[in-house]
Design a protein around this motif. Structure first.
Motif, PDB file in Angstrom:
ATOM      1  N   GLU A  31     -42.093 -33.484 -45.202  1.00 14.50           N
ATOM      2  CA  GLU A  31     -41.539 -32.743 -44.076  1.00 14.50           C
ATOM      3  C   GLU A  31     -42.271 -31.410 -43.886  1.00 14.50           C
ATOM      4  OE1 GLU A  31     -37.299 -32.215 -44.415  1.00 14.50           O
ATOM      5  OE2 GLU A  31     -37.213 -31.083 -42.540  1.00 14.50           O
ATOM      6  N   PHE A  32     -42.515 -30.736 -45.000  1.00 15.74           N
ATOM      7  CA  PHE A  32     -43.230 -29.457 -44.969  1.00 15.74           C
ATOM      8  C   PHE A  32     -44.626 -29.659 -44.378  1.00 15.74           C
ATOM      9  CE2 PHE A  32     -46.146 -26.420 -46.967  1.00 15.74           C
ATOM     10  CZ  PHE A  32     -45.517 -25.218 -46.729  1.00 15.74           C
TER      11      PHE A  32
ATOM     12  N   TYR B 125     -41.736 -21.687 -51.434  1.00 15.04           N
ATOM     13  CA  TYR B 125     -40.982 -22.853 -51.918  1.00 15.04           C
ATOM     14  C   TYR B 125     -41.455 -23.333 -53.290  1.00 15.04           C
ATOM     15  CZ  TYR B 125     -39.110 -22.835 -47.223  1.00 15.04           C
ATOM     16  OH  TYR B 125     -38.476 -22.466 -46.064  1.00 15.04           O
TER      17      TYR B 125
ATOM     18  N   MET C 264     -37.454 -36.663 -54.212  1.00 13.05           N
ATOM     19  CA  MET C 264     -37.039 -35.594 -53.303  1.00 13.05           C
ATOM     20  C   MET C 264     -38.197 -34.641 -53.031  1.00 13.05           C
ATOM     21  SD  MET C 264     -33.582 -33.236 -53.270  1.00 13.05           S
ATOM     22  CE  MET C 264     -32.453 -34.597 -53.101  1.00 13.05           C
ATOM     23  N   VAL C 265     -39.024 -34.418 -54.060  1.00 14.86           N
ATOM     24  CA  VAL C 265     -40.212 -33.587 -53.852  1.00 14.86           C
ATOM     25  C   VAL C 265     -41.084 -34.233 -52.775  1.00 14.86           C
ATOM     26  CG1 VAL C 265     -42.385 -32.796 -54.877  1.00 14.86           C
ATOM     27  CG2 VAL C 265     -40.253 -32.535 -56.153  1.00 14.86           C
TER      28      VAL C 265
ATOM     29  N   LYS D 122     -35.707 -39.304 -59.427  1.00 15.19           N
ATOM     30  CA  LYS D 122     -35.022 -38.806 -58.218  1.00 15.19           C
ATOM     31  C   LYS D 122     -35.601 -37.465 -57.783  1.00 15.19           C
ATOM     32  CE  LYS D 122     -30.591 -41.058 -58.864  1.00 15.19           C
ATOM     33  NZ  LYS D 122     -29.244 -40.928 -59.452  1.00 15.19           N
ATOM     34  N   GLU D 123     -35.959 -36.650 -58.771  1.00 17.92           N
ATOM     35  CA  GLU D 123     -36.555 -35.343 -58.448  1.00 17.92           C
ATOM     36  C   GLU D 123     -37.883 -35.543 -57.725  1.00 17.92           C
ATOM     37  OE1 GLU D 123     -35.290 -36.194 -61.356  1.00 17.92           O
ATOM     38  OE2 GLU D 123     -34.155 -34.534 -62.249  1.00 17.92           O
ATOM     39  N   GLN D 124     -38.706 -36.452 -58.270  1.00 20.05           N
ATOM     40  CA  GLN D 124     -40.023 -36.692 -57.664  1.00 20.05           C
ATOM     41  C   GLN D 124     -39.883 -37.261 -56.248  1.00 20.05           C
ATOM     42  OE1 GLN D 124     -41.347 -39.236 -60.785  1.00 20.05           O
ATOM     43  NE2 GLN D 124     -41.942 -37.546 -62.126  1.00 20.05           N
TER      44      GLN D 124
ATOM     45  N   ALA E 111     -44.923 -34.807 -59.793  1.00 24.99           N
ATOM     46  CA  ALA E 111     -44.464 -34.113 -58.575  1.00 24.99           C
ATOM     47  C   ALA E 111     -45.607 -33.305 -57.965  1.00 24.99           C
ATOM     48  CB  ALA E 111     -43.291 -33.197 -58.912  1.00 24.99           C
TER      49      ALA E 111
ATOM     50  N   LYS F 107     -40.186 -36.193 -50.318  1.00 26.81           N
ATOM     51  CA  LYS F 107     -39.523 -36.057 -49.018  1.00 26.81           C
ATOM     52  C   LYS F 107     -39.726 -34.643 -48.451  1.00 26.81           C
ATOM     53  CE  LYS F 107     -34.897 -36.399 -47.260  1.00 26.81           C
ATOM     54  NZ  LYS F 107     -33.545 -36.172 -47.725  1.00 26.81           N
ATOM     55  N   VAL F 108     -39.535 -33.663 -49.319  1.00 29.09           N
ATOM     56  CA  VAL F 108     -39.667 -32.279 -48.869  1.00 29.09           C
ATOM     57  C   VAL F 108     -41.121 -31.951 -48.532  1.00 29.09           C
ATOM     58  CG1 VAL F 108     -39.468 -29.866 -49.615  1.00 29.09           C
ATOM     59  CG2 VAL F 108     -37.614 -31.475 -50.080  1.00 29.09           C
ATOM     60  N   MET F 109     -42.054 -32.410 -49.383  1.00 30.85           N
ATOM     61  CA  MET F 109     -43.474 -32.124 -49.138  1.00 30.85           C
ATOM     62  C   MET F 109     -43.936 -32.777 -47.835  1.00 30.85           C
ATOM     63  SD  MET F 109     -44.364 -30.082 -51.553  1.00 30.85           S
ATOM     64  CE  MET F 109     -45.933 -29.855 -50.753  1.00 30.85           C
TER      65      MET F 109
ATOM     66  N   LYS G 157     -44.414 -30.471 -40.561  1.00 31.18           N
ATOM     67  CA  LYS G 157     -43.921 -29.415 -39.672  1.00 31.18           C
ATOM     68  C   LYS G 157     -44.706 -28.118 -39.786  1.00 31.18           C
ATOM     69  CE  LYS G 157     -39.157 -30.908 -39.104  1.00 31.18           C
ATOM     70  NZ  LYS G 157     -37.825 -30.747 -39.689  1.00 31.18           N
ATOM     71  N   GLU G 158     -45.202 -27.806 -40.974  1.00 28.05           N
ATOM     72  CA  GLU G 158     -45.836 -26.501 -41.175  1.00 28.05           C
ATOM     73  C   GLU G 158     -47.365 -26.580 -41.212  1.00 28.05           C
ATOM     74  OE1 GLU G 158     -43.784 -23.893 -41.218  1.00 28.05           O
ATOM     75  OE2 GLU G 158     -41.981 -25.139 -41.284  1.00 28.05           O
TER      76      GLU G 158
ATOM     77  N   MET H 148     -44.304 -24.120 -54.392  1.00 22.35           N
ATOM     78  CA  MET H 148     -45.247 -25.235 -54.386  1.00 22.35           C
ATOM     79  C   MET H 148     -46.559 -24.882 -55.083  1.00 22.35           C
ATOM     80  SD  MET H 148     -44.553 -26.410 -50.473  1.00 22.35           S
ATOM     81  CE  MET H 148     -42.918 -26.980 -49.973  1.00 22.35           C
TER      82      MET H 148
END
Lengths: 263, 379
Positions: free
Chosen positions: B18-19, B48, B11-12, B7-9, B68, B14-16, B22-23, B50
């Motif tokens: 999006e990052f 963050y 979410m990582v 689950k952690e991976q 991750a 998903k966040v990566m 967008k960035e 990373m």
């Protein structure tokens, strides 16, 4: 200072595809996200937490068991804890039943200074839950906020209107609904993600835990009835080109709009 | 066998994603065009955690894991291979050897600021006459009292000139071949250390690739990483892990190019229908998707082995060989599917094709990977 942020887990509508035969949404395999406006609500709470000492941010949600992930993400962003209202009794709640349950959960938390909600959710689009919570709790509310300043025991908020804005002052405790213009939400940090999954940062509560009578929530507690849902038929309009000078075109357009009784 | 990520991976990822979208994506074409090092990306990644994903929190890391980290490199590289290699070289080639071979004091002094992203790291092995033949390095370090005196130069150093902390390999005993090589931690402001030529490259143009020059550069004895004479082993084991990072970068480049191409061929109309409706082109897409999936499984497998403490020398070499080859093949075909548009800078696939090539060269050429694989298979 206690800040409560209400968040909703919603399907990522950017990823939703339409079944070409049935015209319905294909929800299967669509990722779930924190409702975008709720992220602005959370960010504002976290900004206050960054700025002031002794601020506790509690993320609150009602939903199926998988909504826990939205709360974990909120904790990964910096919230101190998450509370999920998860019970079959809540299933089928409309905005009224939802706000009833959330308000009870907030009373159960006890002391609070600010409640943040997003202005509306991208799936239901009602914008009702936030204001209803404020009514249940009998506290002031400022909706559609795009700027916020905390000054001792009151806030100064910039409230968006269609063609301008209000500057509103209100005493704590109160409820704020956030717009996208309020701030730029942060990402969860990678460390935050790994820490959020550890231990018991998320508390799951049932209707019984909150002492809510079952007739007040879920389908039974929902005065709203969905009588029918359908996809509006796309009507291809007749295309008319209005030609001539800009002045003639504008006059032609006015004529057409009058003919159609639009103006 | 279980192919699910934790689950952690998840979410990582998903966040990566999006990052990255967008960035990083919005500036990717511009920094490539200007050859401008994206310092702002480094700062945002640091914010963050990373830049220290697989390292423990007590050493400034995110407390995450190798999988991750690989996912992070993959997601970033989908939109910007330059930022992908900055992340990969920093994490795998600078943080990792200090984490693995460093003393507690070295970890406190160097790993913590690196993993927090307050400082950027680089790895300096290659020299003009020692690329694939890494044992042929000529930079020397001579012990003089409490210091080593470093003389020589390095080339093609990723993050060179931008990094604050360098892992530098030098000969401490010329008579002993690979066993005469030692590793050192060198800060950028050591007297006698300077940056030479910055390379003007075909791809990953916004990453800094520099020459390092050491002229009587004084390094305190405490900055020896591992024992004297163990440098070659440190370099090789570091590169084993680095290869997984580069394989993930190659995978990301290929996946990014395919995503762009799928979008393009669904919209681009010829002969009255979208390109995606032509069976001949569908078959190209099917083959590319299949090869990328195979590459992904090899990359994740290598990361999995590393994470579980299993051997990964062969797995990392296979992952890099196949992923780099696939990235080159896929990006070339993606340019083809874009037609004339693909050859212009209005679309990102030409950049991705230029970026893909380096993954067949650095951190061990494809031929070196084949040597490593053959040595494992034939033993």
């Amino acid at each position: 200072m206690n800040i409560i942020v209400c968040i909703k887990q919603v399907p990522d509508t950017n990823e939703v595809k339409i079944d070409p035969d049935k015209g319905t949404l294909i929800r299967e395999g669509v990722p779930s996200i924190i409702n975008p406006d709720d992220k602005n609500a959370l960010e504002e709470a976290l900004r206050i937490k960054d700025e002031y000492e002794d601020v506790r941010v509690i993320a609150l949600s009602m939903g199926p068991a998988q909504a826990e992930l939205a709360l974990i993400e909120a904790v990964a962003m910096g919230a101190d804890e998450g509370i999920l209202l998860n019970d079959k009794a809540f299933a089928g709640s409309d905005t009224w039943a939802t706000s009833t349950a959330l308000a009870e959960a907030i009373k159960n938390i006890g002391e609070f200074d600010i409640i943040f909600c997003g202005q509306q959710a991208i799936d239901g689009d009602t914008g009702q839950v936030g204001p209803q919570i404020a009514e249940h709790l009998n506290i002031p509310q400022i909706t559609y906020v795009e700027g916020l300043k905390l000054e001792a025991s009151k806030v100064r908020a910039k409230r968006r209107l269609e063609d301008g804005y209000f500057i509103i002052e209100a005493e704590l405790p109160l409820l704020i609904t956030a717009t996208k213009a309020l701030n730029q939400p942060r990402y969860p940090s990678i460390r935050g993600i790994y820490e959020a999954f550890k231990g018991d940062r998320i508390k799951v509560l049932t209707a019984k835990d909150l002492g809510i009578e079952e007739y007040k929530v879920g389908l039974k507690g929902s005065p709203t009835r969905v009588s029918r849902s359908f996809t509006p038929e796309l009507k291809a309009g007749d295309l008319v080109m209005i030609e001539g000078s800009p002045k003639e075109q504008a006059e032609g357009l006015i004529v057409k709009l009058r003919e159609a009784r639009i103006i | 066998m279980d192919f699910t990520l934790s689950k952690e991976q998840e979410m990582v990822r998903k966040v990566m994603k999006e990052f990255a979208e967008k960035e990083v994506k919005p500036i990717a074409a511009d920094i490539d065009k200007r050859g401008r090092f994206p310092r702002e990306n480094v700062e945002k990644m640091a914010k963050y955690n990373m830049l220290g994903i697989p390292f423990p929190v007590e050493y400034g890391g995110a407390g995450g894991d190798d999988m991750a980290y690989v996912i992070a490199v993959e997601e970033i590289s989908k939109v910007c291979a330059t930022t992908g290699v900055i992340l990969s070289a920093h994490t795998s080639l600078a943080c990792w050897p200090i984490f693995t071979y460093g003393t507690e004091e070295q970890k406190q002094n160097y790993l913590i600021p690196l993993a927090r992203g307050e400082k950027l790291g680089a790895f300096a092995l290659t020299e003009p006459n020692a690329g694939t033949d890494a044992a042929g390095i000529q930079t020397v370090a001579v012990l003089d009292g409490n210091n080593y005196i470093l003389n020589g130069s390095k080339i093609f150093i990723t993050n060179g000139g931008q990094a604050d902390i360098y892992i530098v390999f030098a000969k401490t005993d010329k008579t002993k071949g690979t066993r005469g090589i030692s590793a050192f931690i060198v800060e950028k402001d050591r007297p006698g250390f300077s940056i030479g030529k910055i390379e003007d490259k075909m791809g990953i143009r916004a990453s800094s690739t520099a020459e390092l020059i050491f002229r009587d550069c004084i390094i305190p004895k405490e900055n020896l990483l591992g024992k004297e004479g163990k440098g070659f082993k440190i370099a090789m084991s570091t590169l084993d892990g680095g290869r997984i990072g580069i394989a993930a970068q190659a995978l990301g480049i290929g996946e990014g190019a395919l995503e762009e191409t799928i979008k393009f061929i669904k919209e681009r109309q010829q002969f009255g229908r979208p390109l995606a409706k032509f069976q001949g082109l569908q078959w190209m897409i099917a083959d590319m998707a299949t090869n990328l999936e195979a590459a992904r499984l090899l990359v994740y497998r290598a990361a999995f082995n590393k994470m579980k403490g299993l051997p990964y020398n062969k797995e990392a070499a296979m992952a890099k060989l196949f992923a780099a080859n696939t990235a080159m093949d896929v990006t070339t075909k993606c340019v083809q599917l874009h037609g004339g548009y693909g050859y212009t800078k209005d679309y990102p696939v030409e950049r991705m094709m230029r970026d893909a090539k380096i993954t067949e060269i650095y951190e061990g050429t494809s031929q070196v990977q084949q040597m490593v694989i053959a040595a494992n298979v034939l033993k």
